[in-house]
Design an enzyme around this catalytic site. Structure first.
Site, mmCIF file in Angstrom:
data_model
loop_
_atom_site.group_PDB
_atom_site.id
_atom_site.type_symbol
_atom_site.label_atom_id
_atom_site.label_comp_id
_atom_site.label_asym_id
_atom_site.label_seq_id
_atom_site.Cartn_x
_atom_site.Cartn_y
_atom_site.Cartn_z
ATOM 1 C CD GLU A 60 -3.040 -0.665 2.337
ATOM 2 O OE1 GLU A 60 -2.581 -1.031 3.438
ATOM 3 O OE2 GLU A 60 -4.180 -0.189 2.184
ATOM 4 C CB VAL B 65 -7.807 2.027 10.541
ATOM 5 C CG1 VAL B 65 -7.993 3.286 9.698
ATOM 6 C CG2 VAL B 65 -7.358 2.412 11.937
ATOM 7 N N PRO B 66 -10.555 0.007 8.987
ATOM 8 C CG PRO B 66 -12.764 -0.753 9.123
ATOM 9 C CD PRO B 66 -11.656 -0.194 9.928
ATOM 10 C CG HIS B 67 -7.609 1.748 4.805
ATOM 11 N ND1 HIS B 67 -7.060 1.188 5.938
ATOM 12 C CD2 HIS B 67 -6.717 1.511 3.814
ATOM 13 C CE1 HIS B 67 -5.891 0.648 5.643
ATOM 14 N NE2 HIS B 67 -5.651 0.824 4.350
ATOM 15 N N GLY B 68 -10.293 1.770 2.128
ATOM 16 C CA GLY B 68 -10.203 1.329 0.746
ATOM 17 C C GLY B 68 -10.438 2.462 -0.226
#
Lengths: 162, 149
Positions: A60, B65-68
């Site tokens: 990422e 901290v789920p993210h996308g």
């Protein structure tokens, strides 16, 4: 006496507020005859922090840095087009690191007279965790700072510029 | 855009009703849908799920901290969910997660996305503040805690 504003820098960060700031800076450059610089900082410091905090995976980190490079190119090209439409030349600059430090260093290096930034959040927090990098830069730069508000009014001003 | 500019009562839910990871991801995305922040629920959920499939975003001390990234949103979106009872989220320390910050952004807004995540990372370092958020009685109290009012 020469103009008090000979060099303007506008900070572009990929937000609508920073594009509005660019429109305002183009108007200012047109009125004053000042040189205009657009600066974008690829926030590698934040990406490194996110890797350390385990919020980002290594892949990422690479992906987001690549995305930010593409954003920098796209937004700087966009404000350049906005300027060219009004007969103004912009010097495009991008750097990597901490936003606050990179802006302050660029202002000092280029001897900028006025830094133009987009509107800051209207919601304020007294908590240190929620500091805004642009707000930090505003406080640390050596030159005067102009915060641009009211995107509709700025757009009208930009549109009316011949 | 600072993270604080995204915070409002309508994007905060406490307590969450979910009891497992798949459900809590759905519930967090539903907060955004209910708040009128997103139109395409499935696209946002898929973006979040894709990232979770690589490695859990459950950190230490009850924070996740789920993210996308997805084209389904044009600007940065934040949802905050609180589960005082804790939910198994495959976190780094093996402890249940209690405080969830879901962040979703357009692929063309990497800068603001990274800046907002960095603020959450700073916040996660403050155990006392996170505990205060976990124990907040209402979204209103969460907003007050975050703004320092």
């Amino acid at each position: 006496m020469s103009s008090p504003i000979e060099k303007i820098m506008v900070y572009i960060d990929g937000t609508e507020q920073s594009v509005t700031a660019a429109q305002y800076a183009i108007c200012l450059a047109s009125f004053s005859g000042a040189e205009l610089v657009a600066q974008y900082v690829i926030n590698t410091r934040a990406v490194e922090d996110l890797l350390r905090a385990s919020i980002f995976l290594k892949e990422e980190q690479v992906e987001y840095e690549h995305d930010m490079e593409a954003d920098a190119e796209r937004y700087l090209n966009y404000v350049n087009e906005l300027a060219l439409k009004k007969g103004i030349t912009i010097t495009k600059r991008q750097s990597r690191g901490s936003v606050n430090k990179e802006i302050a260093d660029a202002v000092a290096e280029l001897q900028i007279d006025l830094l133009v930034i987009g509107e800051l959040s209207r919601i304020r927090s007294r908590r240190d965790e929620f500091y805004d990098e642009t707000e930090r830069a505003m406080r640390s730069v050596s030159c005067s700072v102009l915060i641009v508000k009211d995107e509709d009014k700025v757009w009208e001003m930009y549109q009316s510029l011949v | 855009m600072a993270l604080i500019g995204l915070i409002s009562e309508k994007i905060i839910k406490t307590p969450l009703v979910s009891t497992d990871k798949p459900d809590v991801l759905r519930e967090l995305v539903q907060i955004l849908a209910d708040a009128g922040e997103i139109d395409n629920y499935d696209a946002v959920l898929n973006a979040i799920q894709d990232r979770e499939d690589k490695q859990s975003t459950g950190l230490e001390q009850g924070i996740a901290v789920p993210h996308g990234k997805t084209e389904a949103v044009s600007t940065l979106k934040l949802a905050i969910g609180i589960a005082p009872q804790g939910i198994d989220f495959n976190s780094m320390d093996g402890q249940p997660s209690k405080l969830f910050f879901l962040l979703v952004a357009s692929p063309g807004q990497a800068g603001p996305h990274v800046a907002a995540l960095a603020e959450i990372a700073k916040l996660a370092r403050s155990k006392a503040f996170c505990n205060a958020l976990i124990n907040a009685a209402s979204p209103h109290e969460v907003v007050e805690l975050m703004t320092g009012e």
